[in-house]
Scaffold this motif. Structure first.
Motif, short mmCIF file in Angstrom:
data_model
loop_
_atom_site.label_atom_id
_atom_site.label_comp_id
_atom_site.label_asym_id
_atom_site.label_seq_id
_atom_site.Cartn_x
_atom_site.Cartn_y
_atom_site.Cartn_z
N GLY A 1 16.81 -2.79 -8.43
CA GLY A 1 16.13 -1.68 -7.76
C GLY A 1 14.85 -1.28 -8.46
O GLY A 1 13.84 -1.02 -7.82
N PHE A 2 14.88 -1.27 -9.80
CA PHE A 2 13.68 -0.92 -10.56
C PHE A 2 12.59 -1.99 -10.38
O PHE A 2 11.40 -1.67 -10.29
N ILE A 3 13.00 -3.25 -10.34
CA ILE A 3 12.02 -4.33 -10.14
C ILE A 3 11.36 -4.19 -8.77
O ILE A 3 10.13 -4.32 -8.63
N ALA A 4 12.18 -3.93 -7.75
CA ALA A 4 11.63 -3.76 -6.40
C ALA A 4 10.69 -2.55 -6.35
O ALA A 4 9.62 -2.60 -5.72
N LEU B 1 3.17 -1.24 -7.75
CA LEU B 1 2.04 -2.08 -8.13
C LEU B 1 1.23 -2.50 -6.92
O LEU B 1 -0.01 -2.49 -6.95
N THR B 2 1.91 -2.85 -5.83
CA THR B 2 1.21 -3.22 -4.61
C THR B 2 0.41 -2.05 -4.06
O THR B 2 -0.74 -2.21 -3.62
N THR B 3 1.00 -0.85 -4.12
CA THR B 3 0.30 0.35 -3.64
C THR B 3 -0.95 0.62 -4.46
O THR B 3 -2.02 0.97 -3.93
N LEU B 4 -0.86 0.44 -5.78
CA LEU B 4 -2.01 0.66 -6.65
C LEU B 4 -3.11 -0.37 -6.39
O LEU B 4 -4.30 -0.04 -6.37
N LEU B 5 -2.72 -1.61 -6.16
CA LEU B 5 -3.71 -2.65 -5.90
C LEU B 5 -4.46 -2.39 -4.60
O LEU B 5 -5.65 -2.68 -4.48
N ILE B 6 -3.74 -1.84 -3.63
CA ILE B 6 -4.39 -1.53 -2.35
C ILE B 6 -5.43 -0.43 -2.52
O ILE B 6 -6.44 -0.38 -1.81
N ASN B 7 -5.20 0.45 -3.51
CA ASN B 7 -6.09 1.59 -3.72
C ASN B 7 -7.18 1.34 -4.75
O ASN B 7 -7.75 2.29 -5.29
N ILE B 8 -7.47 0.09 -5.04
CA ILE B 8 -8.58 -0.22 -5.95
C ILE B 8 -9.91 0.09 -5.25
O ILE B 8 -10.14 -0.27 -4.11
N GLY B 9 -10.79 0.76 -5.96
CA GLY B 9 -12.08 1.13 -5.40
C GLY B 9 -13.01 -0.07 -5.24
O GLY B 9 -12.71 -1.17 -5.70
#
Length: 218
Positions: free
Chosen positions: A155-158, A164-172
């Motif tokens: 669960g923690f890995i998921a 991480l995916t959410t943060l990558l999407i929000n890269i300026g």
């Protein structure tokens, strides 16, 4: 006999606390929490054995009484026994340690070294994890502790991949983060929200435990 088993656990924790204090090893509070979680995962171990399961399920008590009784045993008796044993063991280690070193006794006490790691949120998190492992003890028939640990790990890995995916999407556009994660966490996950979330998790998993136990007895 579960009383005998818990007394043996208290003895083991006390010995560990003695040596942790004697040799100034860190992590005694974590050891206590892990011991409590392992004991919690064995609360319904009888359900994994057909003969003992029949004996347990025929006990003249309702599902709610069995469920509530085990919750009280874990959250009161097991927790108090474990930390009392750790306190006594660390106290003994504190008074023995100066015999092998040049240290002197301090009025601050031996227990402050590891009790300082136990904040109110750490204790709340401990009770939250107890509810998760309590559900694991009802849901998994055998090796509940191992299976619960593995399930939590997956669960923690998921969750990590999702964050991480959410943060990558929000890269300026200039390759910089569009927000600072720590500042967002401090604004959103305040102390009061931590309490609310942990209590909600406890209610959720204890509720699932009751439904699972009632389904097993049906």
């Amino acid at each position: 006999n579960w009383r005998r088993d818990l007394l043996n656990i208290g003895l083991i924790v006390g010995i560990c606390a003695f040596f942790f204090t004697l040799f100034k090893l860190p992590g005694l509070a974590l050891v206590c929490i892990v011991v409590v979680l392992v004991v919690t995962s064995r609360m319904f171990w009888k359900l994994g054995n057909p003969s003992s399961a029949i004996q347990y399920l025929t006990i003249p008590a309702s599902t709610a009484e069995k469920w509530l009784g085990n919750i009280l045993i874990v959250n009161v008796y097991v927790v108090l026994l474990t930390f009392a044993a750790a306190f006594l063991g660390s106290t003994a280690g504190y008074f023995v340690r100066p015999l092998f070193s040049d240290e002197t006794y301090s009025l601050s006490g031996p227990y402050m070294e590891w009790l300082c790691d136990l904040s109110d949120l750490t204790i709340l998190d401990c009770f939250t994890w107890i509810s998760v492992f309590f559900f694991g003890s009802v849901y998994f028939r055998k090796k509940a502790a191992v299976k619960t640990f593995l399930t939590i790990g997956v669960g923690f890995i998921a969750l990590f991949i999702l964050v991480l995916t959410t943060l990558l999407i929000n890269i300026g556009p200039h390759g910089m983060w569009s927000y600072q994660g720590e500042e967002v966490a401090e604004r959103v996950v305040t102390r009061s929200w931590r309490w609310i979330m942990d209590i909600a998790i406890m209610v959720y998993f204890y509720g699932l435990s009751y439904l699972r136990l009632r389904e097993t007895e049906a």
